[in-house]
Motif scaffolding. Structure first.
Motif, PDB file in Angstrom:
ATOM      1  N   THR A  40       1.499  13.403  16.426  1.00  0.00           N
ATOM      2  CA  THR A  40       1.419  11.946  16.489  1.00  0.00           C
ATOM      3  C   THR A  40       2.128  11.458  17.748  1.00  0.00           C
ATOM      4  O   THR A  40       3.151  12.019  18.149  1.00  0.00           O
ATOM      5  N   SER A  45      -8.960  -0.162   3.458  1.00  0.00           N
ATOM      6  CA  SER A  45      -8.778  -0.086   4.908  1.00  0.00           C
ATOM      7  C   SER A  45      -7.332   0.271   5.222  1.00  0.00           C
ATOM      8  O   SER A  45      -6.408  -0.172   4.542  1.00  0.00           O
ATOM      9  N   GLU A  90      -5.930  -3.353   1.607  1.00  0.00           N
ATOM     10  CA  GLU A  90      -5.247  -2.601   2.658  1.00  0.00           C
ATOM     11  C   GLU A  90      -4.068  -1.830   2.093  1.00  0.00           C
ATOM     12  O   GLU A  90      -3.398  -2.285   1.166  1.00  0.00           O
ATOM     13  N   ARG A  91      -3.852  -0.672   2.682  1.00  0.00           N
ATOM     14  CA  ARG A  91      -2.638   0.099   2.405  1.00  0.00           C
ATOM     15  C   ARG A  91      -1.994   0.420   3.745  1.00  0.00           C
ATOM     16  O   ARG A  91      -2.663   0.433   4.783  1.00  0.00           O
ATOM     17  N   MET A 134       1.910   5.870   7.582  1.00  0.00           N
ATOM     18  CA  MET A 134       2.274   6.393   8.890  1.00  0.00           C
ATOM     19  C   MET A 134       2.258   7.912   8.766  1.00  0.00           C
ATOM     20  O   MET A 134       2.546   8.434   7.678  1.00  0.00           O
ATOM     21  N   THR A 135       1.981   8.601   9.849  1.00  0.00           N
ATOM     22  CA  THR A 135       1.959  10.061   9.787  1.00  0.00           C
ATOM     23  C   THR A 135       3.266  10.588   9.181  1.00  0.00           C
ATOM     24  O   THR A 135       3.256  11.489   8.342  1.00  0.00           O
ATOM     25  N   GLU A 136       4.384  10.011   9.609  1.00  0.00           N
ATOM     26  CA  GLU A 136       5.691  10.515   9.181  1.00  0.00           C
ATOM     27  C   GLU A 136       6.026  10.171   7.735  1.00  0.00           C
ATOM     28  O   GLU A 136       6.913  10.795   7.142  1.00  0.00           O
ATOM     29  N   VAL A 152      -0.354  -5.891   3.207  1.00  0.00           N
ATOM     30  CA  VAL A 152      -0.570  -4.478   2.887  1.00  0.00           C
ATOM     31  C   VAL A 152      -0.058  -4.170   1.478  1.00  0.00           C
ATOM     32  O   VAL A 152       0.176  -3.016   1.135  1.00  0.00           O
ATOM     33  N   ILE A 165       2.562  -7.209   7.636  1.00  0.00           N
ATOM     34  CA  ILE A 165       2.995  -6.640   8.916  1.00  0.00           C
ATOM     35  C   ILE A 165       2.677  -7.661  10.000  1.00  0.00           C
ATOM     36  O   ILE A 165       1.565  -8.185  10.064  1.00  0.00           O
ATOM     37  N   LYS A 207      -2.535   0.771  19.208  1.00  0.00           N
ATOM     38  CA  LYS A 207      -3.412   1.237  18.118  1.00  0.00           C
ATOM     39  C   LYS A 207      -4.828   0.884  18.504  1.00  0.00           C
ATOM     40  O   LYS A 207      -5.193  -0.286  18.552  1.00  0.00           O
ATOM     41  N   LYS A 234      -3.134   6.031  16.971  1.00  0.00           N
ATOM     42  CA  LYS A 234      -1.910   5.620  17.658  1.00  0.00           C
ATOM     43  C   LYS A 234      -1.840   6.334  18.999  1.00  0.00           C
ATOM     44  O   LYS A 234      -2.006   7.560  19.075  1.00  0.00           O
TER      45      LYS A 234
HETATM   46  P1  AMP Z   1       0.106   6.793  12.852  1.00  0.00           P
HETATM   47  O1  AMP Z   1       1.404   6.960  13.529  1.00  0.00           O
HETATM   48  O2  AMP Z   1      -1.073   7.123  13.673  1.00  0.00           O
HETATM   49  O3  AMP Z   1       0.166   7.487  11.574  1.00  0.00           O
HETATM   50  O4  AMP Z   1      -0.026   5.260  12.568  1.00  0.00           O
HETATM   51  C1  AMP Z   1       0.927   4.597  11.782  1.00  0.00           C
HETATM   52  C2  AMP Z   1       0.967   3.157  12.139  1.00  0.00           C
HETATM   53  O5  AMP Z   1      -0.279   2.534  11.834  1.00  0.00           O
HETATM   54  C3  AMP Z   1       1.975   2.361  11.374  1.00  0.00           C
HETATM   55  O6  AMP Z   1       3.268   2.506  11.899  1.00  0.00           O
HETATM   56  C4  AMP Z   1       1.432   0.951  11.497  1.00  0.00           C
HETATM   57  O7  AMP Z   1       1.817   0.384  12.733  1.00  0.00           O
HETATM   58  C5  AMP Z   1      -0.065   1.179  11.522  1.00  0.00           C
HETATM   59  N1  AMP Z   1      -0.721   0.873  10.238  1.00  0.00           N
HETATM   60  C6  AMP Z   1      -1.154   1.719   9.285  1.00  0.00           C
HETATM   61  N2  AMP Z   1      -1.749   1.047   8.281  1.00  0.00           N
HETATM   62  C7  AMP Z   1      -1.696  -0.263   8.600  1.00  0.00           C
HETATM   63  C8  AMP Z   1      -2.150  -1.476   7.993  1.00  0.00           C
HETATM   64  N3  AMP Z   1      -2.818  -1.472   6.829  1.00  0.00           N
HETATM   65  N4  AMP Z   1      -1.904  -2.651   8.620  1.00  0.00           N
HETATM   66  C9  AMP Z   1      -1.251  -2.675   9.804  1.00  0.00           C
HETATM   67  N5  AMP Z   1      -0.814  -1.565  10.434  1.00  0.00           N
HETATM   68  C10 AMP Z   1      -1.035  -0.383   9.845  1.00  0.00           C
END
Ligand code: AMP
Ligand code: MCA
Length: 494
Positions: free
Chosen positions: A151, A267, A290-291, A294-296, A314, A389, A399, A404
């Motif tokens: 990531t 979504s 929406e949910r 994050m990868t972590e 969310v 958010i 994004k 990301k």
């Molecule tokens: P990633 O690091 O690729 O796993 O992306 C994680 C990031 O995606 C989070 O820290 C958020 O900023 C964003 N994210 C994931 N889901 C949502 C959502 N439903 N609404 C807004 N941002 C989101």
């Protein structure tokens, strides 16, 4: 820990039982029942059981799903690789994660960056003794890594988030609770299989429930219509996919009807704009929920199937997830539930990763002293706990299409181009992608600057196509402050 996939364990134990005959995976016209999946994944698991860590060439195919299931059965951590990754990104991931072999489909052509790895072909029609490889219990302990998912951060190359087995089980069970997700559900999606969304939620999720998934190979609204009209009950997608659905709906009554009949439309990965929420609701009578994850952290919050589908939020923390907002100092909790006090989201719980591989510095920086993970996402909370958010702390994270992308990794790639003297990268709003990548470059030769297409190819070849700049601006100099630091906000407002 108990099995990650009880239905698969049952099929292994009783190859002629009912569980074994249930559908598990379908990609196009190829599919596997639980019995067939057990029969092909168990011998593969036995074959890779001694490997330290394995890489998976994660194309959107049945082979990838079988490979990851085999790795999980064997207790061997899997590193999914984006098959579109360019040379320097792949080189970094392979050097960092040091897999002992790579699993790929028989006709996959692997790039030079993987040449040093032993290769094992995944034959989804191969069957072996339908017995479990019975891996050492040590291998299956909760804390042991299931996956290492790369990531992007704000600077430098991507980091490998080590995701333990308990996080996978915890997050999937929390989603089952929030979404009333059962073995009767049939999921449809067209997400890539090298990230958490498509792989953990989209493939391992249905398998943990004993249900099934139909993968579209690549996302297309026609596939969504076909599957949701043909028995699928749930759809997962990133906002770009829902945006494309919203665009198609006025001319596609079959799509509207298919969506109207779904049990759940979910979504995630980025914010779904209100305009798309409203267009879909108007055309289908259904609300996308929406949910947030994050990868972590895997999944942190969601609108619940039995809750109010409040667009623009969310939802609420998932069972077992502790969530707080903190003030600028990163440690003082915001107590307000007033829909307007903004704080950084921090989380704790069994859904979290263990560490960034080989990066104790980055791991330490990501957590507070008392174990809260700093997400970098900024939010407010409604009086009833729904989280909204509102932005993110780092402007250098972009994004785009739900991916990301770190501005720093693209800047580093651009600087390697002989026609680029200096480079800065920003994100700007894009109706389809959420954000699009914009490069601001100072050309080495102002009379003969590199073209946008050339720079896009350059970045796609080194990193990945989704990281390529979509817009390139030429400048005489980058705006810098007295310290010499590039003033990105000045750029974005030019
Ligand atoms: P990633 O690091 O690729 O796993 O992306 C994680 C990031 O995606 C989070 O820290 C958020 O900023 C964003 N994210 C994931 N889901 C949502 C959502 N439903 N609404 C807004 N941002 C989101
Ligand atoms: C274009 N292409 C190129 C170049 N330009 N290839 C090489 N060099 C170039 N210069 C290719 C692309 O690879 C692609 O090929 C095609 O042209 C079009 O690319 P593009 O326009 O970039 O994308 P798209 O096909 O329109 O994709 C939109 C998408 C995609 C389908 C929405 O962005 C996507 O799949 N996003 C999902 C991201 C995701 O899963 N994120 C989860 C991580 P071809 O046409 O052959 O494909 S976040 C996460 O996991 C957390 C936990 C969470 O919360 O979920």
């Amino acid at each position: 820990m108990s099995s990650l996939f009880p239905a698969l364990t049952e099929a292994l134990a009783d190859p002629d039982g009912t569980a074994a005959h249930r559908p598990a995976l379908r990609f196009g016209d190829r599919s596997l029942t639980y019995g067939e999946l057990a029969a092909t994944a168990a011998p593969l698991a036995a074959r890779i059981g001694e490997a330290g860590r394995i890489a998976v060439w994660a194309t959107p195919t049945l082979e990838t799903a079988v490979a990851v299931v085999a790795a999980l059965l064997a207790g061997v951590p899997a590193v999914p690789l984006n098959p579109r990754s360019g040379g320097s990104e792949l080189g970094h991931i392979v050097a960092d994660s040091a897999p002992s072999l790579v699993l790929a489909a028989p006709d996959d052509q692997l790039p030079a960056a993987l040449a040093s790895l032993a290769r094992v072909d995944i034959d989804v029609r191969a069957t072996g003794p339908a017995t479990s490889p019975a891996p050492d219990a040590r291998h299956l302990a909760d804390e042991l890594p299931a996956l290492v998912v790369y990531t992007s951060g704000t600077t430098g190359p991507p980091k490998g988030a080590v995701i333990p087995r308990r996080a996978v089980a915890t997050t999937l069970d929390a989603l089952a609770d929030a979404w009333r997700w059962t073995g009767d559900d049939v999921l449809v999606h067209g997400l890539p299989l090298f990230h958490v969304h498509g792989l953990i939620l989209g493939i391992l999720g249905p398998l943990r429930r004993g249900g099934s998934v139909r993968h579209l190979g690549r996302f297309e609204t026609a596939g969504v219509t076909r599957e949701l009209s043909g028995g699928a009950t749930m759809l997962f997608g990133v906002p770009t996919m829902y945006h494309r659905i919203a665009e198609s709906l006025p001319d596609d009554p079959a799509l509207a009807k298919a969506l109207a009949g779904a049990r759940l439309l979910v979504s995630g990965s980025a914010a779904l704009p209100m305009h798309d929420h409203e267009r879909i609701a108007r055309a289908t009578g259904r609300r996308v929920i929406e949910r947030y994850g994050m990868t972590e952290t895997l999944m942190n919050t969601s609108v619940r199937a039995d809750g109010e589908p409040r667009a623009g939020t969310v939802g609420v923390p998932l069972p077992g997830v502790e969530l707080r907002l903190t003030e600028e100092d990163g440690t003082t909790a915001v107590e307000a539930y007033d829909g307007e006090t903004v704080g950084e989201i921090q989380v704790r719980g069994a859904n979290l990763f263990t560490e960034y591989l080989n990066r104790p510095d980055a791991t330490a920086a990501a957590f507070t002293e008392d174990g809260w993970f700093r997400t970098g996402d900024m939010a407010v909370r409604d009086p009833d706990g729904y989280v909204r958010i509102v932005g993110r702390k780092a402007t250098d994270l972009i994004k785009s299409g739900g991916y990301k992308i770190g501005a720093g990794e693209i800047e580093n790639a651009l600087i390697e181009h002989p026609g680029v003297r200096e480079a800065a990268v920003t994100g700007e709003p894009d109706a389809d992608l959420g954000e699009r990548i914009v490069a601001w470059i100072v050309p080495s030769d102002p009379q003969n600057p590199p073209s946008t297409a050339e720079l896009a190819d350059h970045v796609a070849d080194r990193l990945a196509p989704h990281k390529r700049p979509r817009v390139v601006h030429h400048l005489d100099a980058l705006p810098r402050n007295d310290m010499g630091k590039i003033m990105k906000r000045a750029l974005a407002h030019d």
